[in-house]
Structures are given as structure tokens and as C-alpha cells.
Design a protein around this motif. Structure first.
Motif, PDB file in Angstrom:
ATOM      1  N   GLY A 344     -29.403 -32.625  58.881  1.00 61.84           N
ATOM      2  CA  GLY A 344     -26.924 -32.461  58.832  1.00 61.84           C
ATOM      3  C   GLY A 344     -27.019 -30.552  59.405  1.00 61.84           C
ATOM      4  O   GLY A 344     -26.373 -29.705  58.937  1.00 61.84           O
ATOM      5  N   ASP A 345     -28.017 -30.049  59.574  1.00 57.47           N
ATOM      6  CA  ASP A 345     -27.611 -28.959  60.832  1.00 57.47           C
ATOM      7  C   ASP A 345     -27.181 -29.184  61.908  1.00 57.47           C
ATOM      8  O   ASP A 345     -27.487 -28.695  63.300  1.00 57.47           O
ATOM      9  N   THR A 346     -25.446 -28.183  61.915  1.00 55.92           N
ATOM     10  CA  THR A 346     -25.315 -28.299  63.199  1.00 55.92           C
ATOM     11  C   THR A 346     -25.322 -27.009  63.936  1.00 55.92           C
ATOM     12  O   THR A 346     -25.122 -27.845  65.141  1.00 55.92           O
ATOM     13  N   LYS A 347     -25.885 -26.189  63.569  1.00 57.98           N
ATOM     14  CA  LYS A 347     -26.013 -25.052  64.317  1.00 57.98           C
ATOM     15  C   LYS A 347     -27.679 -25.656  64.889  1.00 57.98           C
ATOM     16  O   LYS A 347     -27.482 -24.930  66.701  1.00 57.98           O
ATOM     17  N   GLU A 348     -28.046 -25.915  64.481  1.00 63.58           N
ATOM     18  CA  GLU A 348     -29.571 -26.676  65.254  1.00 63.58           C
ATOM     19  C   GLU A 348     -29.490 -27.706  66.187  1.00 63.58           C
ATOM     20  O   GLU A 348     -29.388 -27.706  67.606  1.00 63.58           O
ATOM     21  N   ALA A 349     -28.546 -28.806  66.157  1.00 63.86           N
ATOM     22  CA  ALA A 349     -28.297 -29.686  67.133  1.00 63.86           C
ATOM     23  C   ALA A 349     -27.755 -28.741  68.596  1.00 63.86           C
ATOM     24  O   ALA A 349     -27.769 -29.552  69.396  1.00 63.86           O
ATOM     25  N   GLU A 350     -26.530 -28.085  67.266  1.00 67.51           N
ATOM     26  CA  GLU A 350     -26.046 -27.378  69.344  1.00 67.51           C
ATOM     27  C   GLU A 350     -27.038 -26.645  70.016  1.00 67.51           C
ATOM     28  O   GLU A 350     -26.579 -26.722  71.273  1.00 67.51           O
ATOM     29  N   ARG A 351     -27.997 -25.769  69.199  1.00 66.86           N
ATOM     30  CA  ARG A 351     -28.594 -25.371  69.997  1.00 66.86           C
ATOM     31  C   ARG A 351     -29.239 -26.059  70.725  1.00 66.86           C
ATOM     32  O   ARG A 351     -29.644 -25.822  72.168  1.00 66.86           O
ATOM     33  N   CYS A 352     -29.964 -26.912  69.894  1.00 67.83           N
ATOM     34  CA  CYS A 352     -30.916 -28.336  70.724  1.00 67.83           C
ATOM     35  C   CYS A 352     -30.397 -28.744  72.325  1.00 67.83           C
ATOM     36  O   CYS A 352     -30.599 -28.942  72.796  1.00 67.83           O
ATOM     37  N   LEU A 353     -28.934 -29.125  72.050  1.00 67.59           N
ATOM     38  CA  LEU A 353     -27.885 -29.868  73.366  1.00 67.59           C
ATOM     39  C   LEU A 353     -27.761 -28.828  74.531  1.00 67.59           C
ATOM     40  O   LEU A 353     -27.686 -28.860  75.475  1.00 67.59           O
ATOM     41  N   ARG A 354     -27.618 -27.287  74.158  1.00 68.08           N
ATOM     42  CA  ARG A 354     -27.453 -26.497  75.188  1.00 68.08           C
ATOM     43  C   ARG A 354     -28.712 -26.347  75.670  1.00 68.08           C
ATOM     44  O   ARG A 354     -29.468 -25.800  76.984  1.00 68.08           O
ATOM     45  N   ASP A 355     -30.388 -26.501  75.469  1.00 69.72           N
ATOM     46  CA  ASP A 355     -31.492 -26.697  76.010  1.00 69.72           C
ATOM     47  C   ASP A 355     -31.996 -27.277  76.656  1.00 69.72           C
ATOM     48  O   ASP A 355     -32.532 -27.000  77.459  1.00 69.72           O
ATOM     49  N   LEU A 356     -31.113 -28.767  76.666  1.00 69.31           N
ATOM     50  CA  LEU A 356     -31.233 -29.102  77.723  1.00 69.31           C
ATOM     51  C   LEU A 356     -30.590 -29.271  79.035  1.00 69.31           C
ATOM     52  O   LEU A 356     -30.939 -29.609  79.989  1.00 69.31           O
ATOM     53  N   GLU A 357     -30.053 -28.397  78.593  1.00 72.91           N
ATOM     54  CA  GLU A 357     -29.649 -28.019  79.890  1.00 72.91           C
ATOM     55  C   GLU A 357     -28.752 -28.803  80.764  1.00 72.91           C
ATOM     56  O   GLU A 357     -29.579 -28.977  82.567  1.00 72.91           O
TER      57      GLU A 357
END
Length: 471
Positions: A344-357
Motif C-alpha cells: 500500500g506504499d504509493t511513494k515506493e510504487a511511484e519510485r519503482c515506476l520511475r526507475d524503470l525509465e
């Protein structure tokens, strides 16, 4: 011209009363043959010597007038008659020295009026077009001749870069390399520079820039160091550069808290690529006092030991988003969604999506999220996915275009999804209405949502025929 005037005056002597402007006023008709009158000017009697001086002055004055008129009227064809009168209208060739200088035509009276020397002469002209000059031999009799002149070699001298100019020049080269990923271009640009003593600063500058960049940029930096070692930089330059990085770790930690671990990974990768010697890490044992340097060396030692067990250090940074296979990206996005449902961590999901580039592939993330809601049971997944999509849309991680494409892909595949999920149409309508209410999509995209055709039994007046109607 002066010579012509003198010859004309000698042939036609000019009398004083014809050219002088200062004769005594009187009645000209009363002048007779008495020559004594000619010896009296302005009431003064003149002797023979004084009379000759006066005539010389009059001749000089006449010469000046003729010379002035000839230079003024040379282009109009004026001439003098036998009586000394000016006769106009006769064509005379221009005799002005200035006009001769401006005349570029041949003066030999031959040819077709073309420029002299075929256009190769004149001010600012280097010769005919297409003319090839042979090497000029040095004249030993020239007073400016120097014996060492023939052995001179002229080369372009590039001054060495100082510390300030080095950062201003090399930093844009490394940053552009992160965009085009062409190591050959970087090598050519560095070869044109006179790095001098700053040559060993290139790897440390590239690594320091990569610490603040993405994982794909760190992978590009490791490849760049491997390609530059040999053609541009030596092994000693690489070792000196990593020694400087270890000394500057306390300052790098202020900007990048994970700098010790990242520098340790760079060292392990450099040893794996044979940029650094295998004994580089072992040489620091017992000689390190800084905790950050010790942490970096420990990280490098652990990775090198793991490489002996089969770990590939050359892939520790991962691959850039655009270079990954599509199937791998889809798997990683599904794992990301499953981890988000659990945490349920929205910030972590957003960071992981950014890291996919892969910002151009975010429509796949939207598609997989909506399909997960359609296949799920219960309201938890439905609410959490809507919350995630709203957060990603508000932070502009997923653009409006990518969000629209994701929803349109679900609209196109809803018929196939409905085979496995019978309530897919009903759930999709709820998802679309809720997405519109929270501001994820607009009215146009909501109205494009497909509806399942329903069977409706009509009254007996229609004969009991089943009618199919879509709402």
C-alpha cells in the motif's frame, strides 16, 4: 600638358594688354602705333628689363590658367585655338592621371577590351581562378634569409586545461554521452583536448556525475571507462582516479548518501573489466581510517567474492528501460502492482515506476492495473488501484496521453477479457465512472466506454421475439 602649353606660348607670344587684368583704364580706340605707351603701366614708366619681367609674369599666369582649365575640362574635349581662345566640342582623350589609374583595360590598343592579365591583376586579386601555385624556393641572397627557415615545422598548439576549464569542458561531454551513449564520440572529443595533468580526473568526474544520475547512466559510465582505458587513458590514470574518489567520499556522501556502496560497485565493475588490477582492493587492507572508504572497499570485496560463485558483475547496474525486452517490462510492472497491493506504499510504487525509465510504455502499466481490478474479487484492489492511478496522474509520472492509451486498450480488449471474467463490462463501467469522478480521465474518454449488449424480452404483442439492444 605643361610642356604643350609652353610650346604654344613660344609659338604665339602673348602681349601684355591681351592677358593682363590690371591695365590702366582708358580709351582703347585711341591707342596708336606709338610703342612708348606700352612702356607705361598704371602711370609708371617701365624700362626694358622691367618690361621683360612683367611679360614673364604674364606668361606664368597664362600657363597656370591653361593648366587649370586643361585639368578641369580634360574629359569634355576642350582645346585652344591659334588666337588663345578656348574651343569646345573637340574630342580629346582623357589625360588626367587619376583616370589612367582607374582604367583597367589594356593600353596597347589591341584586344577586345578585356581586363588586364585576364582578371588576375589588380588590388586584392590573388590570381586567376583555378591557378595552382608551385612551392616557392627560398632565395638565399635575400637579406631576410634564415638558414633555419627551411627546417621549420608549424603545428597547432593547444594549451593544457586547468582545473576550472577542465570541469567546464568535460562535464558537458559526459552529460551528452548519457543521452547518445556513443563512447567513440567521447574518445574523439577527449583526444582533441590537451588534458595534460588533468587526464586522471576524467574517470572521477564521470563517476561523480553518475552517482547523482540513474542506474542506466551508471551502467553507461562503466562502459565508458572500459572503452577509454587504453586509447585515451592508462591503467595508472584509472587507479589514481579511483584513489581520489575514495579520498573524496566524505564530501560525496553529503550529496549522495549511498555513495560508498555505489563507489564500491564501480570498483568491483572496474576490476571485472580489467581496468583495475585484482590486487587493488587488497592493497588498502590495514591502511584505511575513513569509515566511508572502508564501506566502499568492503562492498567491492563482497561483489568480487560473489563473482567467483557465478554472479555477473557486468550486469549489476541493470539495463536501460529502452533496451529491455517488452516481456521483461510487463513482468516487472505486474510485480510492482502486486507489491503495491500488499504494502500500500504509493511513494515506493511511484519510485519503482520511475526507475524503470520507460515513460513511453506507461500505458502498459495503466492497462495491467485496470485488468487486475477486473480480475480481482472485493473492493480493496479496486480502491487501491484508483488511488495509485490518481497519485501518478497528479504527479505527472503518467501523462494524459499514456493514461488515455491505457484506457483505450482496455476498451478494445474488453470482449476477450469478458470471456474469462463474465462481470467485466459491469466492473469496467464502475471503474470508468469512478475514474472520471476523481479526475483521472475526461468526459470524452468516459463516453467511449463500451457497454455489454443485454437481452430484453418484450411484451406478447411483439410475438415473443427476443430483441437485442445495446445501451
Amino acid at each position: 600638358m605643361a610642356t604643350d602649353c609652353a610650346a604654344w606660348l613660344n609659338a604665339n607670344p602673348v602681349e601684355a594688354e591681351d592677358l593682363s587684368d590690371s591695365f590702366a583704364s582708358g580709351d582703347e580706340d585711341n591707342r596708336g602705333p606709338n610703342k612708348n605707351i606700352n612702356n607705361e603701366i598704371n602711370g609708371n614708366w617701365l624700362s626694358s628689363s622691367s618690361n621683360s619681367i612683367h611679360e614673364a609674369r604674364l606668361k606664368a599666369k597664362a600657363k597656370r590658367r591653361l593648366r587649370k582649365n586643361s585639368s578641369r575640362d580634360s574629359g569634355r574635349g576642350d582645346s585652344l585655338s591659334d588666337n588663345g581662345d578656348v574651343v569646345r566640342g573637340t574630342a580629346v582623350a582623357p589625360t588626367s592621371p587619376k583616370s589612367k589609374l582607374l582604367d583597367r583595360k589594356s593600353r596597347l590598343g589591341k584586344g577586345r577590351g578585356l581586363p588586364k592579365k585576364g582578371g588576375a591583376g589588380g588590388k586584392g586579386v590573388w590570381g586567376r581562378s583555378g591557378e595552382v601555385y608551385e612551392p616557392e624556393e627560398v632565395d638565399e641572397k635575400d637579406p631576410n634569409y634564415d638558414e633555419a627557415q627551411g627546417n621549420c615545422v608549424y603545428e597547432t598548439v593547444v594549451p593544457p586545461l586547468d582545473e576550472r576549464d577542465f570541469e567546464k569542458t568535460v562535464t558537458p561531454i559526459v552529460q551528452e554521452y548519457f543521452e547518445h551513449a556513443d563512447t567513440n564520440e567521447v574518445a574523439e572529443l577527449l583526444a582533441e583536448l590537451n588534458l595534460g595533468p588533468m587526464r586522471s580526473e576524467v574517470p572521477s568526474l564521470a563517476v561523480s556525475l553518475a552517482l547523482e544520475a540513474k542506474a542506466s547512466h551508471r551502467e553507461l559510465t562503466s562502459r565508458l571507462l572500459a572503452d577509454l582505458c587504453g586509447p585515451v587513458l592508462s591503467h595508472s590514470d584509472m587507479e589514481n582516479s579511483f584513489d581520489k574518489l575514495l579520498r573524496e567520499l566524505p564530501d560525496l556522501v553529503l550529496d549522495t548518501p549511498g555513495a560508498p556502496q555505489l563507489v564500491g560497485q564501480f570498483i568491483a565493475r572496474a576490476v571485472s573489466d580489467q581496468i583495475l588490477s585484482k590486487n587493488y582492493v587488497e592493497g588498502y587492507k590495514g591502511r584505511v581510517d575513513c569509515e566511508y572508504t572502508r564501506a566502499a572497499l568492503d562492498r567491492a570485496a563482497v561483489l568480487l567474492k560473489m563473482s567467483l560463485g557465478g554472479l555477473r558483475i557486468d550486469n549489476q547496474w541493470g539495463t536501460g528501460g529502452g533496451q529491455r525486452p517488452v516481456t521483461q517490462l510487463i513482468k516487472e510492472m505486474n510485480l510492482l502492482l502486486k507489491e503495491y497491493i500488499l504494502s500500500g506504499d504509493t511513494k515506493e510504487a511511484e519510485r519503482c515506476l520511475r526507475d524503470l525509465e520507460v515513460p513511453h510504455f506507461h500505458h502498459e502499466f495503466v492497462y495491467e492495473a485496470i485488468v487486475m481490478v477486473l480480475e480481482s474479487k472485493g473492493e480493496k484492489t479496486f480502491k487501491m488501484v484508483l488511488q495509485l492511478l490518481k497519485s501518478l496522474s497528479a504527479s505527472s509520472v503518467i501523462t494524459v496521453d499514456q493514461m488515455r492509451r491505457g484506457y483505450e486498450r482496455v476498451y478494445m480488449d474488453i470482449a476477450e477479457i469478458n470471456i474469462d471474467v463474465p462481470r467485466a463490462y459491469f466492473i469496467l463501467e464502475q471503474v470508468v465512472d469512478k475514474s472520471f469522478s476523481v479526475g483521472i480521465i475526461d468526459v470524452k474518454l468516459r463516453d467511449l466506454c463500451p457497454c455489454r449488449g443485454r437481452k430484453r424480452f418484450v411484451s406478447e404483442g411483439d410475438g415473443g421475439v427476443v430483441k437485442v439492444e445495446s445501451y
